[in-house]
Design a protein around this motif. Structure first.
Motif, PDB file in Angstrom:
ATOM      1  N   LEU B   7       0.832  -1.209   0.000  1.00  0.00           N
ATOM      2  CA  LEU B   7       0.000   0.000   0.000  1.00  0.00           C
ATOM      3  C   LEU B   7       0.864   1.256   0.000  1.00  0.00           C
ATOM      4  CD1 LEU B   7      -2.634   1.611   0.341  1.00  0.00           C
ATOM      5  CD2 LEU B   7      -2.511   1.118   2.799  1.00  0.00           C
ATOM      6  N   SER B   8       0.566   2.159  -0.909  1.00  0.00           N
ATOM      7  CA  SER B   8       1.247   3.451  -0.951  1.00  0.00           C
ATOM      8  C   SER B   8       0.224   4.560  -0.769  1.00  0.00           C
ATOM      9  CB  SER B   8       1.960   3.624  -2.301  1.00  0.00           C
ATOM     10  OG  SER B   8       2.500   4.935  -2.421  1.00  0.00           O
ATOM     11  N   TYR B  31       3.119   2.382   6.787  1.00  0.00           N
ATOM     12  CA  TYR B  31       3.240   2.235   5.343  1.00  0.00           C
ATOM     13  C   TYR B  31       4.715   2.099   4.968  1.00  0.00           C
ATOM     14  CZ  TYR B  31      -1.555   4.102   4.645  1.00  0.00           C
ATOM     15  OH  TYR B  31      -2.901   4.321   4.640  1.00  0.00           O
ATOM     16  N   GLN B  32       4.948   1.494   3.801  1.00  0.00           N
ATOM     17  CA  GLN B  32       6.301   1.402   3.267  1.00  0.00           C
ATOM     18  C   GLN B  32       6.518   2.312   2.057  1.00  0.00           C
ATOM     19  OE1 GLN B  32       7.444  -2.688   2.567  1.00  0.00           O
ATOM     20  NE2 GLN B  32       6.485  -3.410   4.475  1.00  0.00           N
ATOM     21  N   ALA B  33       5.444   2.979   1.599  1.00  0.00           N
ATOM     22  CA  ALA B  33       5.567   3.708   0.324  1.00  0.00           C
ATOM     23  C   ALA B  33       4.656   4.920   0.291  1.00  0.00           C
ATOM     24  CB  ALA B  33       5.231   2.772  -0.835  1.00  0.00           C
ATOM     25  N   ILE B  34       5.057   5.875  -0.538  1.00  0.00           N
ATOM     26  CA  ILE B  34       4.288   7.116  -0.686  1.00  0.00           C
ATOM     27  C   ILE B  34       4.399   7.615  -2.123  1.00  0.00           C
ATOM     28  CG2 ILE B  34       6.218   8.666  -0.054  1.00  0.00           C
ATOM     29  CD1 ILE B  34       4.101  10.327   1.567  1.00  0.00           C
ATOM     30  N   LEU B  58      10.815   5.468   3.217  1.00  0.00           N
ATOM     31  CA  LEU B  58       9.687   5.045   2.375  1.00  0.00           C
ATOM     32  C   LEU B  58      10.120   4.853   0.923  1.00  0.00           C
ATOM     33  CD1 LEU B  58       7.029   7.597   3.723  1.00  0.00           C
ATOM     34  CD2 LEU B  58       7.056   5.109   4.157  1.00  0.00           C
ATOM     35  N   ARG B  59       9.454   3.914   0.247  1.00  0.00           N
ATOM     36  CA  ARG B  59       9.591   3.842  -1.203  1.00  0.00           C
ATOM     37  C   ARG B  59       8.791   4.996  -1.822  1.00  0.00           C
ATOM     38  NH1 ARG B  59       8.656  -1.558   0.130  1.00  0.00           N
ATOM     39  NH2 ARG B  59       6.447  -1.414  -0.425  1.00  0.00           N
ATOM     40  N   ALA B  99      13.418   4.489  -0.948  1.00  0.00           N
ATOM     41  CA  ALA B  99      13.936   3.183  -0.564  1.00  0.00           C
ATOM     42  C   ALA B  99      13.952   2.240  -1.769  1.00  0.00           C
ATOM     43  CB  ALA B  99      13.076   2.608   0.554  1.00  0.00           C
ATOM     44  N   PRO B 100      14.769   1.170  -1.695  1.00  0.00           N
ATOM     45  CA  PRO B 100      14.800   0.203  -2.797  1.00  0.00           C
ATOM     46  C   PRO B 100      13.391  -0.299  -3.121  1.00  0.00           C
ATOM     47  CG  PRO B 100      16.554  -0.249  -1.224  1.00  0.00           C
ATOM     48  CD  PRO B 100      15.733   0.846  -0.627  1.00  0.00           C
ATOM     49  N   GLY B 101      13.138  -0.440  -4.443  1.00  0.00           N
ATOM     50  CA  GLY B 101      11.788  -0.797  -4.887  1.00  0.00           C
ATOM     51  C   GLY B 101      10.985   0.410  -5.318  1.00  0.00           C
ATOM     52  N   SER B 102      11.555   1.604  -5.175  1.00  0.00           N
ATOM     53  CA  SER B 102      10.885   2.809  -5.671  1.00  0.00           C
ATOM     54  C   SER B 102      10.714   2.720  -7.180  1.00  0.00           C
ATOM     55  CB  SER B 102      11.718   4.056  -5.320  1.00  0.00           C
ATOM     56  OG  SER B 102      11.725   4.281  -3.920  1.00  0.00           O
ATOM     57  N   THR B 103       9.692   3.404  -7.689  1.00  0.00           N
ATOM     58  CA  THR B 103       9.431   3.386  -9.132  1.00  0.00           C
ATOM     59  C   THR B 103       9.412   4.822  -9.644  1.00  0.00           C
ATOM     60  OG1 THR B 103       7.069   3.221  -8.589  1.00  0.00           O
ATOM     61  CG2 THR B 103       8.189   1.201  -9.248  1.00  0.00           C
ATOM     62  N   ALA B 104      10.163   5.048 -10.715  1.00  0.00           N
ATOM     63  CA  ALA B 104      10.276   6.396 -11.291  1.00  0.00           C
ATOM     64  C   ALA B 104       9.129   6.627 -12.268  1.00  0.00           C
ATOM     65  CB  ALA B 104      11.631   6.555 -11.976  1.00  0.00           C
TER      66      ALA B 104
END
Lengths: 305, 305
Positions: B7-8, B31-34, B58-59, B99-104
């Protein structure tokens, strides 16, 4: 007063008028055709409504509306199917009472998601089932059911049929004289495929009715009342009208406006303004055999004699 | 507190939070992502924003947003293209800081009809032109442009790209790692072809981001603010989520809510409620390798021991 010979006033445009008021103001406005709604017809009864329509000398272009048959099997669905059958009979009777050139078209709005359901696929399948059930009645009565795709903003609460392509796919199993489609610019103008689908509808003989009505933003608080006179918004009526005419469509063209400001305006003024907007925004793009020269804006006249 | 690992939180869900507040409350919510918006990033500057994002652990899942390039050639269009190039650089920088796993991923909203124009076909063609112009920059920066189809009720004033099919057709000339599409349930759920197009998007490797957000009626007076927590409306998240997962999509999933009531709620409460709604409405349909068992509603537990 005069109006374009192919312009039909959909009665919803003067929503608060009685049937008699609507017939009178439409005829007085120089129109030759009108589209009726079931409620004002029911107020006076079908026989009396037919007599008054006949006396008006107007063509009848469509009856609004039936449909609303997305619910699962049960008493509510049976009541809906029965109501659709009554609407088919009403359409046949009114079309017979209208002036020559009347069209026995019954507009069908599919209905939204049943309360508590998120099964859009199932709701759409039940539209197909309802059509199959009603087609024998429509065929026997000589009525063309017209599936109206509504703008996708109405999908959950009003119509699970959202595109012209979807309407044509639903119509495909049936004869075109019994199941056609509405082409209402307001509902379908945004669709990247719409002009292709208009051409397809023409090839398949399924354009039951062409309705012109404009879109503009911001939308009003009640999005049901977002419809504007042709030319007052952003729809390209030149492209649309040419595409519809290119199919050979030669029926009347309705203007149907749900708009609180228009409903608060005197009927005669609405009728006149509708005719003027049609002359400007739509008439110039009609096939030449049917279209008189637009009345406005006129070029500078040559000096008389 | 914990939240589903995929979940982001899209920052727009807590629109009035500063970047630091958003990072803090999202991390504190487990959460791990934003997903970030450009305005709060610009408030502190890109370098500082990147440092803070990195500190948050955060990713980074996407940057909202660029696009708005439907206008004809001229200074306004050049300014838009330049702004899109800056947004590409911002996206690359932020993705590297996450963080690793981020998406551009840079979300592109096409823009509406230019003022005074009714040329929807032309506006759409200019979207294709803009993509062609921006793709070399995006490829060089390692950024995936994500074309977001918006609901057709926004076509005139916000986005002339209205369906997933249309977005995929626009993306087709370019490499999928450079041009993908958003799948935002709120915008596309009504489309009769949407699940087929989700499958196509998967086959073509173009699902840049899956966003979950619900639809209910009546719409609010401002239709931009009509977005609801997953499960609070009528969208079938089981069908959607399974369709997206079936393509092999394994990125994070954003919740992005534009809603005046949610914006008036304390951030931590929104963050917790978003996580709970995701657990109930979306998580049960995620591929098993990534999805923990849903936390609610639980069946009656067996007696211990």
């Amino acid at each position: 007063m005069s109006a374009h010979p192919r312009l039909s006033l959909n009665q919803a445009t003067i929503k608060h008028a009685s049937l008699q008021e609507a017939l009178d103001v439409t005829a007085a406005g120089g129109y030759q055709a009108i589209g009726l709604w079931r409620e004002p017809v029911a107020e006076v009864g079908l026989a009396e409504a037919s007599a008054r329509l006949s006396d008006s000398g107007l063509r009848f272009t469509s009856l609004c509306r039936a449909g609303f048959f997305t619910m699962p099997e049960g008493p509510e669905r049976r009541a809906s199917i029965d109501d659709n059958r009554r609407a088919i009979e009403e359409t046949a009777t009114l079309a017979a009472a209208g002036a020559p050139g009347s069209t026995a078209v019954l507009v069908l709005v599919a209905g939204g998601l049943p309360v508590g359901s998120n099964d859009l696929v199932g709701a759409r399948a039940r539209v197909a089932d309802a059509l199959a059930e009603l087609v024998p009645d429509a065929a026997a009565a000589g009525v063309q059911l017209s599936i109206e795709p509504l703008h996708p903003m109405y999908v959950s609460d009003r119509a699970v049929v959202s595109t012209l392509k979807q309407a044509l796919d639903l119509a495909a199993p049936f004869a075109p004289e019994t199941v056609g489609v509405e082409v209402d610019t307001f509902h379908v103008w945004w669709d990247p495929e719409v002009l292709d689908q208009v051409a397809r509808a023409g090839r398949e003989g399924r354009i039951a009715s062409y309705q012109v009505c404009d879109w503009t933003t911001p939308l009003p608080a009640d999005v049901l009342l977002a419809r504007h006179y042709p030319g007052d918004g952003v729809i390209d009526f030149a492209a649309f009208t040419r595409a519809v005419e290119a199919t050979g469509y030669d029926r009347d063209i309705e203007v149907e406006l749900f708009n609180a400001d228009i409903w608060a305006t005197p009927y005669a003024e609405v009728v006149a303004r509708t005719a003027a907007s049609f002359d400007r925004a739509v008439a110039p793009y009609l096939a030449a055999t049917n279209a008189p020269a637009p009345t406005a804006p006129a070029p500078t006249p040559a000096p008389a004699g």
